[in-house]
Write a protein that holds these residues in place. Structure first.
Motif, PDB file in Angstrom:
ATOM      1  N   TRP A 187       0.848  -1.333   0.048  1.00 22.52           N
ATOM      2  CA  TRP A 187       0.065   0.184   0.118  1.00 22.52           C
ATOM      3  C   TRP A 187       0.386   1.049   0.115  1.00 22.52           C
ATOM      4  O   TRP A 187       0.480   2.060  -0.704  1.00 22.52           O
ATOM      5  CB  TRP A 187      -1.010   0.053   1.245  1.00 22.52           C
ATOM      6  CG  TRP A 187      -0.341  -0.219   2.509  1.00 22.52           C
ATOM      7  CD1 TRP A 187      -0.460  -1.755   3.519  1.00 22.52           C
ATOM      8  CD2 TRP A 187       0.019   1.003   3.607  1.00 22.52           C
ATOM      9  NE1 TRP A 187       0.800  -0.982   4.559  1.00 22.52           N
ATOM     10  CE2 TRP A 187       0.568   0.530   4.666  1.00 22.52           C
ATOM     11  CE3 TRP A 187       0.696   2.484   3.116  1.00 22.52           C
ATOM     12  CZ2 TRP A 187       1.457   0.972   5.474  1.00 22.52           C
ATOM     13  CZ3 TRP A 187       1.761   2.943   3.695  1.00 22.52           C
ATOM     14  CH2 TRP A 187       1.640   2.390   4.718  1.00 22.52           C
ATOM     15  N   THR A 240       1.584   3.450  -2.873  1.00 24.43           N
ATOM     16  CA  THR A 240       0.520   4.233  -3.349  1.00 24.43           C
ATOM     17  C   THR A 240       1.392   5.499  -2.865  1.00 24.43           C
ATOM     18  O   THR A 240       0.776   7.101  -3.734  1.00 24.43           O
ATOM     19  CB  THR A 240      -0.696   4.079  -3.200  1.00 24.43           C
ATOM     20  OG1 THR A 240      -0.881   2.511  -3.620  1.00 24.43           O
ATOM     21  CG2 THR A 240      -1.396   5.386  -3.596  1.00 24.43           C
ATOM     22  N   ASP A 241       1.695   6.113  -2.142  1.00 25.69           N
ATOM     23  CA  ASP A 241       2.471   7.474  -1.729  1.00 25.69           C
ATOM     24  C   ASP A 241       3.282   7.549  -2.048  1.00 25.69           C
ATOM     25  O   ASP A 241       3.943   8.594  -2.302  1.00 25.69           O
ATOM     26  CB  ASP A 241       2.361   7.063   0.517  1.00 25.69           C
ATOM     27  CG  ASP A 241       1.388   6.520   0.406  1.00 25.69           C
ATOM     28  OD1 ASP A 241       0.562   6.980   0.442  1.00 25.69           O
ATOM     29  OD2 ASP A 241       1.271   6.464   1.885  1.00 25.69           O
TER      30      ASP A 241
END
Length: 226
Positions: free
Chosen positions: A54, A57-58
């Motif tokens: 995840w 995504t940043d």
């Protein structure tokens, strides 16, 4: 400024890295800026060895730092420094020569100095490989020339762009990472510049804050607790 778990500004950092990288991971830069200008911040720790999916995504390459300030996300350490300085009112006015000098030296640190330093770091880490032995002399010469020019530009000034700025945070963190101390010893004004920078209380607090999780999350301790 102590870390505040309720702060709006959040810095993503690694929970642990090998000893050679400790104290040099780039989240040190926004931490230092927050400490320097009194901005409270909190920290989100992720694994450097198994970076969560995840997180890409940043930060598209899974690197740190990533700064989340409310709904605004910023990646790349230079961009985080600009964001924090703007938030703190620590950048000169738009259109001024003072601002131009800060931003010019900030980008010079990342584009004209850091690539050569990192290449030398890579050669030093891989020093037993033939390619590293062949490349290192020319790289040392090239980097020495860049440091010569940097020392000339600094002259007798205390900081790169007038008052202490994010440009100095960038440049000092890069220069203190030189793997061969002889390069800096040959430039006494630059050596004194780095010493001035890292003697600042804000740097010391940022460094201490970065190192603390490394000790807590050292893999051998995790195995002992398993």
């Amino acid at each position: 400024m102590p870390i505040d778990p309720n702060a709006e500004l959040e810095i993503t950092a690694f929970e642990w890295v090998p000893s050679f990288a400790q104290g040099h991971v780039r989240d040190l830069r926004p931490r230092w800026a927050c400490e320097e200008w009194g901005l409270p911040y909190k920290v989100r720790l992720i694994s450097a060895l198994e970076r969560p999916e995840w997180y890409f995504t940043d930060q598209p390459w899974g690197q740190v730092p990533y700064v989340l300030d409310g709904e605004v996300g910023v990646f790349e350490s230079g961009a985080t420094l600009i964001h924090i300085a703007e938030k703190a009112g620590a950048l000169p006015p738009i259109g001024s020569q003072e601002r131009a000098a800060v931003l010019s030296w900030l980008l010079a640190a990342f584009n004209s100095v850091e690539p050569s330093v990192m290449e030398l770091v890579n050669c030093t880490i891989s020093r037993k490989e033939e390619w590293a032995q062949l490349h290192k002399p020319s790289l040392m010469e090239e980097l020495g020339g860049r440091l010569d020019r940097l020392q000339t530009a600094l002259g007798d000034d205390e900081w790169l762009a007038g008052a202490f700025s994010i440009a100095d945070i960038a440049m000092a963190t890069i220069l203190r990472g030189l793997p061969d101390p002889a390069l800096l010893q040959a430039q006494p004004k630059l050596a004194a510049y780095v010493e001035r920078a890292i003697a600042r209380p804000a740097f010391q607090r940022a460094l201490e804050a970065q190192l603390a999780p490394f000790a807590e999350n050292e893999p051998s301790k995790q195995k002992e607790g398993a």
